[in-house]
Design a protein around this motif. Structure first.
Motif, PDB file in Angstrom:
ATOM      1  N   GLY A 294      31.180  22.754   1.356  1.00  0.00           N
ATOM      2  CA  GLY A 294      32.006  21.907   0.499  1.00  0.00           C
ATOM      3  C   GLY A 294      31.241  21.300  -0.662  1.00  0.00           C
ATOM      4  N   LEU A 295      29.942  21.588  -0.774  1.00  0.00           N
ATOM      5  CA  LEU A 295      29.158  21.039  -1.875  1.00  0.00           C
ATOM      6  C   LEU A 295      29.180  22.054  -3.018  1.00  0.00           C
ATOM      7  CD1 LEU A 295      25.702  19.257  -1.460  1.00  0.00           C
ATOM      8  CD2 LEU A 295      26.558  20.194  -3.597  1.00  0.00           C
ATOM      9  N   SER A 366      24.973  11.267   0.667  1.00  0.00           N
ATOM     10  CA  SER A 366      25.623  10.329  -0.255  1.00  0.00           C
ATOM     11  C   SER A 366      26.785  10.998  -0.987  1.00  0.00           C
ATOM     12  CB  SER A 366      24.611   9.794  -1.273  1.00  0.00           C
ATOM     13  OG  SER A 366      23.593   9.068  -0.635  1.00  0.00           O
ATOM     14  N   PHE A 367      26.614  12.281  -1.302  1.00  0.00           N
ATOM     15  CA  PHE A 367      27.677  13.041  -1.956  1.00  0.00           C
ATOM     16  C   PHE A 367      28.924  13.102  -1.075  1.00  0.00           C
ATOM     17  CE2 PHE A 367      29.810  17.173  -2.295  1.00  0.00           C
ATOM     18  CZ  PHE A 367      30.169  17.199  -3.626  1.00  0.00           C
ATOM     19  N   PHE A 368      28.734  13.425   0.194  1.00  0.00           N
ATOM     20  CA  PHE A 368      29.877  13.525   1.102  1.00  0.00           C
ATOM     21  C   PHE A 368      30.463  12.151   1.425  1.00  0.00           C
ATOM     22  CE2 PHE A 368      27.532  17.503   2.155  1.00  0.00           C
ATOM     23  CZ  PHE A 368      28.509  18.380   1.728  1.00  0.00           C
ATOM     24  N   ARG A 369      29.603  11.145   1.452  1.00  0.00           N
ATOM     25  CA  ARG A 369      30.119   9.787   1.672  1.00  0.00           C
ATOM     26  C   ARG A 369      30.964   9.333   0.487  1.00  0.00           C
ATOM     27  NH1 ARG A 369      25.863   7.822   3.376  1.00  0.00           N
ATOM     28  NH2 ARG A 369      26.376   7.659   5.587  1.00  0.00           N
ATOM     29  N   ASN A 516      29.772  16.648  10.780  1.00  0.00           N
ATOM     30  CA  ASN A 516      28.858  16.232   9.720  1.00  0.00           C
ATOM     31  C   ASN A 516      28.702  17.392   8.733  1.00  0.00           C
ATOM     32  OD1 ASN A 516      26.715  15.516   8.098  1.00  0.00           O
ATOM     33  ND2 ASN A 516      25.227  15.309   9.764  1.00  0.00           N
ATOM     34  N   PRO A 517      29.146  17.250   7.487  1.00  0.00           N
ATOM     35  CA  PRO A 517      29.071  18.365   6.539  1.00  0.00           C
ATOM     36  C   PRO A 517      27.648  18.801   6.220  1.00  0.00           C
ATOM     37  CG  PRO A 517      29.708  16.346   5.413  1.00  0.00           C
ATOM     38  CD  PRO A 517      29.741  16.046   6.877  1.00  0.00           C
ATOM     39  N   VAL A 518      26.677  17.890   6.316  1.00  0.00           N
ATOM     40  CA  VAL A 518      25.285  18.258   6.033  1.00  0.00           C
ATOM     41  C   VAL A 518      24.789  19.283   7.054  1.00  0.00           C
ATOM     42  CG1 VAL A 518      22.919  17.361   5.875  1.00  0.00           C
ATOM     43  CG2 VAL A 518      24.806  16.082   4.864  1.00  0.00           C
ATOM     44  N   SER A 519      25.369  19.253   8.262  1.00  0.00           N
ATOM     45  CA  SER A 519      24.961  20.225   9.280  1.00  0.00           C
ATOM     46  C   SER A 519      25.416  21.637   8.927  1.00  0.00           C
ATOM     47  CB  SER A 519      25.530  19.829  10.649  1.00  0.00           C
ATOM     48  OG  SER A 519      26.942  19.933  10.654  1.00  0.00           O
TER      49      SER A 519
END
Length: 662
Positions: A294-295, A366-369, A516-519
């Motif tokens: 999603g990034l 921070s981007f996803f937050r 968690n999207p970072v995962s």
């Protein structure tokens, strides 16, 4: 500098085109220009992108507000899809150029960069009025009212009456792109013989052989400035434009007559990439729309732009992630990934956009937050949502009677005809208001109320926790059933009608629901960055970083849900709203009592729905008072009557529940 020599074959072809169509160079002045932008400072526009921007399809985006009705909450939220599209094109170019400079052996060409930039410019061509209202709330409202519209669409052409199953705005972006090229006198030739040639010339407009990259070609010692046919590696071919469409679709294109969503679900449809075949270029498809994490640059722009224009986020764009993006091999954990289809599970590796660790992890989180914060403060703000429901109702009331000029299409079917869709913008409510038709009077009255900011009222909100069984039971209930149960508990008091009540299920997350999207991202340690200079087949393997390495940046939960109830009619003294809230609270207690709780016992914190008359505002976190307490026009007697009724209603609902159990 030697004069340019055009081969005889090209001369003959050009003379034939000139005799058939009135064609010209893409632009009169071939130089690159820059335009100001409040997020990215300046945006560079080359001749090809200037040509695209000046088309009716692209200019239409100036009439579509990026945030729909959010300007009623944030007065400066008036930026448009046009501004956002310029920003996405700019970031796409910047990101890919940066990767090309850091990893020259990837073989990223100037045409790759231009195509990705064009896809960024055109990715939102298919949006309807008021952002996502057109392809979301409006369509749901039409389905509810369908039984009352029988016979009102008989004048609509038969081939336009049915919406393609699974249609979304991305599907219209593809058809609007074709219409854009048609307005330039061009057309994609998807035959095997035509794929790698310039676009097919079908009418007056620009010269297909001169539509592409302008600049100096060192091998030929020629400067191409639009006065002559471009070489093959400079001209935009049909394959390049199919690549642009694939970037917008997020993968292979669906068959004609089928939506992107339906094609992905169908086991009978074999999807194949045409634009950039081969594993060495598959990472290009993650730049505009990244289905893995999603990034992507689309979200990078609108998260930042929306936060800036509403003063709820950072005022400056952070390009730290752009500067630390690399291409490497990574294990894909997406079961539906089109790149991994047909491969054994142990071979689900492909080239993807990765980032340097550990320094980018905090920025990524921070981007996803920021995504979550934007949804909480802007996109799902209760007044933004209430006004969106009003616009949906206005369009639904007008749809059976209003037809777009120059066509026999209603608002709901405009996307089936690009010539009609190009005229459909946010200004549609002004046009409805000015149309002389008695059948449009209900829509006009609601328009007047919308302009006076007499919005639908949120009367209550119930948080839903994934760890509390009875709230999950409530969440699983259909919205229409919740309305029916509320009316049953109301027992005809206040003459409530189902059409006056909206049950809105709100869902906000970091981008991957509970996860968690970072995962889902892949990272490279600094020690492996030297290996990113290798050829594509020898690139290093990027890995998933365990949460224990950044646990201070993680969140306790990545998903927040709640059920909101809105009341449509004006309720000056708040009596009906108070009654509606009492009915919903009684329903909540009934569900809570009926639900068997085996392993969940910590429900005290969620036993009551949020009282917006006495608790806090979700967005501001500040104490608020109910309308009944603030209004000097509500007497103490009336307040007591409202409280007494609520207590009676609650006891009655529990009593009926006890009798049912006996």
């Amino acid at each position: 500098m030697p004069s340019t020599i055009i081969p005889d074959e090209q001369k003959q072809q050009k003379m034939q085109q000139d005799s058939q169509f009135n064609i010209r160079a893409p632009i009169d002045e071939p130089g690159t220009i820059r335009t100001n932008d409040d997020v990215h400072t300046t945006i560079r526009l080359c001749p090809a992108t200037k040509t695209i921007i000046d088309t009716p399809q692209m200019q239409r985006l100036r009439g579509l507000k990026q945030l729909g009705t959010a300007e009623l909450v944030y007065t400066t939220a008036t930026h448009t899809r046009f501004e956002h599209s310029l920003g996405v094109g700019h970031l796409a170019e910047k990101k890919l150029k940066g990767i090309a400079e850091r990893q020259p052996r990837l073989g990223i060409t100037e045409k790759d960069v231009l195509c990705v930039k064009i896809a960024g410019l055109l990715h939102d061509l298919g949006h309807g009025p008021f952002s996502h209202v057109y392809d979301g709330l409006f369509r749901k409202e039409l389905k509810k009212k369908a039984s009352g519209f029988v016979g009102l669409y008989n004048d609509v052409p038969l081939d336009c009456r049915k919406v393609v199953d699974g249609w979304k705005h991305e599907d219209s972006s593809l058809s609007m792109l074709d219409a854009l090229l048609k307005s330039l006198g061009l057309e994609i030739d998807d035959s095997e013989d035509g794929l790698d040639k310039p676009l097919r010339q079908i009418g007056d407009g620009i010269d297909a052989t001169r539509f592409g990259i302008y600049g100096y070609k060192q091998e030929e010692d020629v400067w191409y400035d639009g006065t002559q046919a471009l070489p093959r590696d400079f001209v935009l071919s049909s394959r390049d434009w199919i690549f642009v469409k694939e970037l917008i679709a997020g993968g292979p294109l669906p068959p004609k007559g089928m939506s992107i969503k339906a094609a992905k679900k169908s086991p009978d449809v074999k999807l194949e990439i045409v634009g950039r075949k081969g594993e060495n270029k598959e990472y290009l498809y993650d730049i505009i729309s990244n289905v893995h994490s999603g990034l992507d640059v689309d979200k990078m722009d609108y998260f930042s732009r929306d936060g800036c224009r509403t003063a709820t986020g950072e005022s400056a764009f952070n390009d730290f992630l752009l500067e630390n993006a690399y291409v490497a091999k990574g294990r894909c954990d997406d079961e539906k990934c089109w790149k991994c289809s047909g491969k054994p599970c142990n071979e689900h590796f492909h080239l993807m956009i990765c980032y340097q660790s550990p320094k980018t992890i905090n920025t990524a989180m921070s981007f996803f937050r920021q995504r979550f914060n934007n949804y909480k403060n802007i996109y799902e703000h209760h007044k933004s949502k209430a006004s969106s429901y009003m616009i949906s109702d206005i369009l639904a009331l007008a749809d059976p009677y209003y037809r777009l000029p120059g066509s026999k299409l209603p608002i709901s079917l405009a996307m089936s005809n690009p010539d009609a869709y190009v005229k459909l913008k946010d200004s549609i409510i002004d046009i409805i208001d000015l149309t002389d038709d008695d059948n449009l009077q209900p829509a006009k009255e609601l328009i007047e109320r919308y302009r006076s900011r007499k919005l639908y009222k949120r009367v209550t909100e119930q948080p839903v926790s994934t760890n509390v069984a009875w709230t999950q039971e409530l969440w699983q209930m259909d919205e229409e059933k919740i309305v029916r149960d509320i009316l049953e508990l109301s027992e005809s008091y206040m003459n409530l009608n189902s059409s006056d009540i909206i049950v809105d299920k709100m869902e906000m997350h970091f981008g991957m629901k509970e996860e968690n999207p970072v995962s889902h991202m892949r990272f490279l340690p600094k020690s492996l960055l030297i290996e990113t200079r290798n050829k594509p087949e020898d690139l290093p393997v990027a890995i998933k970083v365990d949460e224990s390495n950044y646990e201070c940046d993680t969140s306790k939960s990545y998903l927040q849900r709640s059920i909101r109830v809105f009341y449509k009619k004006l309720d000056g003294d708040g009596i009906v709203s108070k009654h509606l809230k009492d009915c919903f609270n009684a329903l909540v207690e009934r569900v809570k009592s009926e639900c068997t709780q085996d392993s969940y016992d910590d429900t005290a914190s969620l036993s009551e729905s949020v009282d917006f008359g006495a608790n806090i505002n979700v967005c501001t976190q500040s104490p608020t008072k109910s309308d009944a307490e603030e209004s000097p026009f509500v007497s103490n007697t009336k307040k007591r009557r409202m409280d007494d009724f609520g207590e009676t209603l609650f006891k009655s609902a529990i009593g009926r529940l006890d009798q049912r159990h006996r």
